[in-house]
Design an enzyme around this catalytic site. Structure first.
Site, PDB file in Angstrom:
ATOM      1  N   ASN A 136     -36.557  60.728  86.578  1.00 25.41           N
ATOM      2  CA  ASN A 136     -35.538  61.246  87.493  1.00 25.41           C
ATOM      3  C   ASN A 136     -34.165  61.063  86.844  1.00 25.41           C
ATOM      4  O   ASN A 136     -33.661  59.954  86.752  1.00 25.41           O
ATOM      5  CB  ASN A 136     -35.639  60.472  88.823  1.00 25.41           C
ATOM      6  CG  ASN A 136     -34.596  60.906  89.844  1.00 25.41           C
ATOM      7  OD1 ASN A 136     -33.635  61.603  89.514  1.00 25.41           O
ATOM      8  ND2 ASN A 136     -34.765  60.470  91.077  1.00 25.41           N
ATOM      9  N   CYS A 149     -28.135  62.994  93.444  1.00 25.51           N
ATOM     10  CA  CYS A 149     -29.211  63.780  92.823  1.00 25.51           C
ATOM     11  C   CYS A 149     -29.195  65.248  93.223  1.00 25.51           C
ATOM     12  O   CYS A 149     -29.934  66.053  92.654  1.00 25.51           O
ATOM     13  CB  CYS A 149     -30.560  63.165  93.149  1.00 25.51           C
ATOM     14  SG  CYS A 149     -30.717  61.490  92.523  1.00 25.51           S
ATOM     15  N   HIS A 156     -35.033  69.388  92.136  1.00 20.99           N
ATOM     16  CA  HIS A 156     -34.684  68.070  91.612  1.00 20.99           C
ATOM     17  C   HIS A 156     -35.983  67.320  91.322  1.00 20.99           C
ATOM     18  O   HIS A 156     -36.938  67.386  92.102  1.00 20.99           O
ATOM     19  CB  HIS A 156     -33.840  67.319  92.646  1.00 20.99           C
ATOM     20  CG  HIS A 156     -33.688  65.857  92.334  1.00 20.99           C
ATOM     21  ND1 HIS A 156     -33.314  65.403  91.086  1.00 20.99           N
ATOM     22  CD2 HIS A 156     -33.880  64.748  93.101  1.00 20.99           C
ATOM     23  CE1 HIS A 156     -33.278  64.083  91.105  1.00 20.99           C
ATOM     24  NE2 HIS A 156     -33.622  63.666  92.298  1.00 20.99           N
TER      25      HIS A 156
HETATM   26  O1  UT7 Z   1     -33.590  61.127  93.386  1.00 16.85           O
HETATM   27  C1  UT7 Z   1     -33.174  60.753  94.671  1.00 16.85           C
HETATM   28  C2  UT7 Z   1     -34.232  60.934  95.666  1.00 16.85           C
HETATM   29  N1  UT7 Z   1     -35.299  60.003  95.420  1.00 16.85           N
HETATM   30  C3  UT7 Z   1     -36.484  60.203  95.947  1.00 16.85           C
HETATM   31  O2  UT7 Z   1     -36.700  61.196  96.598  1.00 16.85           O
HETATM   32  C4  UT7 Z   1     -37.557  59.136  95.792  1.00 16.85           C
HETATM   33  C5  UT7 Z   1     -38.348  59.018  97.077  1.00 16.85           C
HETATM   34  N2  UT7 Z   1     -39.319  57.927  97.048  1.00 16.85           N
HETATM   35  C6  UT7 Z   1     -40.415  57.918  96.286  1.00 16.85           C
HETATM   36  O3  UT7 Z   1     -40.595  58.795  95.456  1.00 16.85           O
HETATM   37  C7  UT7 Z   1     -41.454  56.841  96.493  1.00 16.85           C
HETATM   38  O4  UT7 Z   1     -41.174  56.152  97.690  1.00 16.85           O
HETATM   39  C8  UT7 Z   1     -41.525  55.807  95.316  1.00 16.85           C
HETATM   40  C9  UT7 Z   1     -42.146  56.445  94.079  1.00 16.85           C
HETATM   41  C10 UT7 Z   1     -40.145  55.288  94.989  1.00 16.85           C
HETATM   42  C11 UT7 Z   1     -42.418  54.621  95.698  1.00 16.85           C
HETATM   43  O5  UT7 Z   1     -43.701  55.072  96.065  1.00 16.85           O
HETATM   44  P1  UT7 Z   1     -44.353  54.576  97.429  1.00 16.85           P
HETATM   45  O6  UT7 Z   1     -45.703  55.165  97.499  1.00 16.85           O
HETATM   46  O7  UT7 Z   1     -43.402  54.894  98.544  1.00 16.85           O
HETATM   47  O8  UT7 Z   1     -44.490  53.018  97.189  1.00 16.85           O
HETATM   48  P2  UT7 Z   1     -43.904  51.822  98.061  1.00 16.85           P
HETATM   49  O9  UT7 Z   1     -42.449  51.674  97.844  1.00 16.85           O
HETATM   50  O10 UT7 Z   1     -44.400  51.943  99.460  1.00 16.85           O
HETATM   51  O11 UT7 Z   1     -44.636  50.575  97.418  1.00 16.85           O
HETATM   52  C12 UT7 Z   1     -46.076  50.422  97.529  1.00 16.85           C
HETATM   53  C13 UT7 Z   1     -46.490  49.168  96.786  1.00 16.85           C
HETATM   54  C14 UT7 Z   1     -45.687  47.923  97.169  1.00 16.85           C
HETATM   55  O12 UT7 Z   1     -46.561  46.813  97.110  1.00 16.85           O
HETATM   56  P3  UT7 Z   1     -47.206  46.214  98.459  1.00 16.85           P
HETATM   57  O13 UT7 Z   1     -46.034  45.808  99.302  1.00 16.85           O
HETATM   58  O14 UT7 Z   1     -48.000  47.329  99.055  1.00 16.85           O
HETATM   59  O15 UT7 Z   1     -48.024  45.080  97.957  1.00 16.85           O
HETATM   60  C15 UT7 Z   1     -44.669  47.799  96.055  1.00 16.85           C
HETATM   61  O16 UT7 Z   1     -44.252  46.474  95.851  1.00 16.85           O
HETATM   62  O17 UT7 Z   1     -46.279  49.351  95.390  1.00 16.85           O
HETATM   63  C16 UT7 Z   1     -45.488  48.262  94.870  1.00 16.85           C
HETATM   64  N3  UT7 Z   1     -44.673  48.773  93.790  1.00 16.85           N
HETATM   65  C17 UT7 Z   1     -45.100  48.819  92.523  1.00 16.85           C
HETATM   66  N4  UT7 Z   1     -46.272  48.419  91.958  1.00 16.85           N
HETATM   67  C18 UT7 Z   1     -46.385  48.627  90.625  1.00 16.85           C
HETATM   68  C19 UT7 Z   1     -43.428  49.307  93.861  1.00 16.85           C
HETATM   69  N5  UT7 Z   1     -43.034  49.697  92.644  1.00 16.85           N
HETATM   70  C20 UT7 Z   1     -44.064  49.402  91.797  1.00 16.85           C
HETATM   71  C21 UT7 Z   1     -44.259  49.585  90.410  1.00 16.85           C
HETATM   72  N6  UT7 Z   1     -45.437  49.180  89.882  1.00 16.85           N
HETATM   73  N7  UT7 Z   1     -43.335  50.149  89.613  1.00 16.85           N
END
Ligand code: UT7
Length: 372
Positions: free
Chosen positions: A329, A120, A299
């Site tokens: 993205n 990325c 990005h």
């Molecule tokens: O391009 C390359 C570089 N990429 C990045 O920089 C991305 C960096 N990461 C992020 O932007 C974020 O970590 C994400 C957007 C990918 C995820 O957001 P988050 O606030 O870190 O969420 P999380 O992974 O901690 O998940 C929180 C909760 C989980 O449920 P529990 O375990 O709390 O019950 C996930 O299972 O959200 C759940 N979850 C979803 N729920 C609904 C994960 N994906 C989804 C979804 N819809 N699509």
């Protein structure tokens, strides 16, 4: 004197996938996706090849077709392009390179063409590479290729490496292409500095394996797992198992999978520190102050990362170009698509000082400071 961006263009697939549409495919919702990422919809290529998207973006950047964010002031002659660099993870083929396919499609007789994978952060790595080749050719006695005009293209069909049953990844990415024409100008500043960095991703927080077809591989009996004797189960995983990076079950699983996997919170933590470090270092190297900067083109991974960077740097959020809402993205294409948007929306003007910043798998990060 410097490598100056004289044209920009982007191309996106016609088909758009809304958050609501995704909620019919996986257990997700607009209420989860928008506040966590800023994404409302993403273009997904159902008919377009990477070559189609990259060529369309390039034609706009070259001024051959209407719709450029920044159109060149003169018509660019195909024969004047010396270099095509394509940054991509998801090109149409391994051979020919994506850049070679675009060169042939556009008819650029004198260009040398190759691909570059910096995930990325690809936009920044591609521009810095082209700029370095141009600068090198200025040295007295230079005996390599003379690059004065380059086409630098980011293109992705991330939809091809997504597991559409994995809500943690499939909601994040989009498809598209962004392109610039870079020209060496003796009297211009152009790209004033660059900063590129790689941080080892030992835990494979962001990965996508290569699933080689090993069905005709005749040496299965001779394959050896590192330090473990003959591998009795030669096959796609056996090839992966010989890779030095594979040292646990997680690594074996992600490197053997054709789908992108991401440990979101760890990558988020990396991204928030990398974006601030890269902007600061590019500024220092250019000898510029943050107060001099008219626009930052990052990005587009997550709107929250951009907001965090604005807060940490103490600058208004609207200094940043934010395009993720309708783009998702698009990995190596995303910052170049955002650059085209920045010109079109009036965030960038001729003579402005600006930063482009990227971060992603590898883990790669970097920034360029440039005068528009
Ligand atoms: O391009 C390359 C570089 N990429 C990045 O920089 C991305 C960096 N990461 C992020 O932007 C974020 O970590 C994400 C957007 C990918 C995820 O957001 P988050 O606030 O870190 O969420 P999380 O992974 O901690 O998940 C929180 C909760 C989980 O449920 P529990 O375990 O709390 O019950 C996930 O299972 O959200 C759940 N979850 C979803 N729920 C609904 C994960 N994906 C989804 C979804 N819809 N699509």
């Amino acid at each position: 004197m410097g490598a100056t961006i004289i044209g920009t263009g982007k191309a996106v697939p016609a088909f758009k996938v809304t958050n609501h549409r995704l909620s019919q495919i996986v257990d997700t919702s607009d209420e989860w996706i928008v506040p966590r990422t800023g994404i409302h919809e993403r273009p997904i290529a159902t008919a377009e090849t990477a070559t189609d998207l990259a060529s369309a973006a390039a034609r706009r950047a070259l001024g051959w077709e209407a719709g450029a964010g920044l159109a060149p002031t003169e018509t660019i002659d195909a024969a004047s392009i010396d270099l095509v660099v394509c940054m991509t993870l998801t090109g149409d083929a391994i051979i020919p390179s994506q850049a070679a396919l675009v060169k042939a499609r556009l008819g650029l007789p004198n260009a040398v063409a190759f691909d570059l994978n910096a995930a990325c952060a690809g936009c920044v790595y591609g521009l810095a590479t082209a700029q370095s080749m141009m600068a090198a050719a200025q040295a007295p006695g230079w005996a390599g290729n003379h690059v004065r005009r380059a086409l630098v293209i980011g293109v992705e069909r991330m939809s091809r490496i997504l597991d559409w049953t994995d809500r943690a990844t499939c909601v994040l990415f989009g498809d598209g292409a962004g392109a610039v024409v870079l020209e060496w100008r003796d009297g211009a500043t152009g790209i004033a500095s660059s900063f590129l960095k790689n941080t080892d991703d030992e835990a494979l927080t962001l990965a996508c394996g290569k699933n080689y077809d090993m069905s005709s591989f005749p040496f299965g009996d001779e394959m050896v797992l590192a330090g473990e004797g003959p591998d009795a189960t030669a096959g796609p995983q056996a090839d992966v198992s010989r890779d030095a990076i594979v040292h646990d079950d997680h690594a074996r699983a992600v490197m053997g999978s054709p789908f992108i996997s991401m440990t979101g919170q760890k990558v988020f933590k990396f991204a928030t520190s990398a974006i601030v470090e890269a902007i600061g270092t590019a500024l220092d190297r250019a000898g510029w102050e943050l107060a001099d900067i008219d626009a930052i083109v990052p990005h587009q991974a997550n709107e929250r990362i951009i907001r965090y960077a604005a807060k940490k740097l103490g600058v208004p959020e609207d200094l940043f170009q934010v395009s993720i809402g309708t783009a998702g993205n698009a990995s190596a294409a995303s910052a170049l698509m955002a650059l085209d948007d920045a010109w079109r929306s009036g965030k960038l003007h001729a003579g402005d000082k600006a930063i482009m910043v990227g971060f992603g798998g590898g883990l790669t990060s970097g920034a360029i400071a440039f005068e528009a």
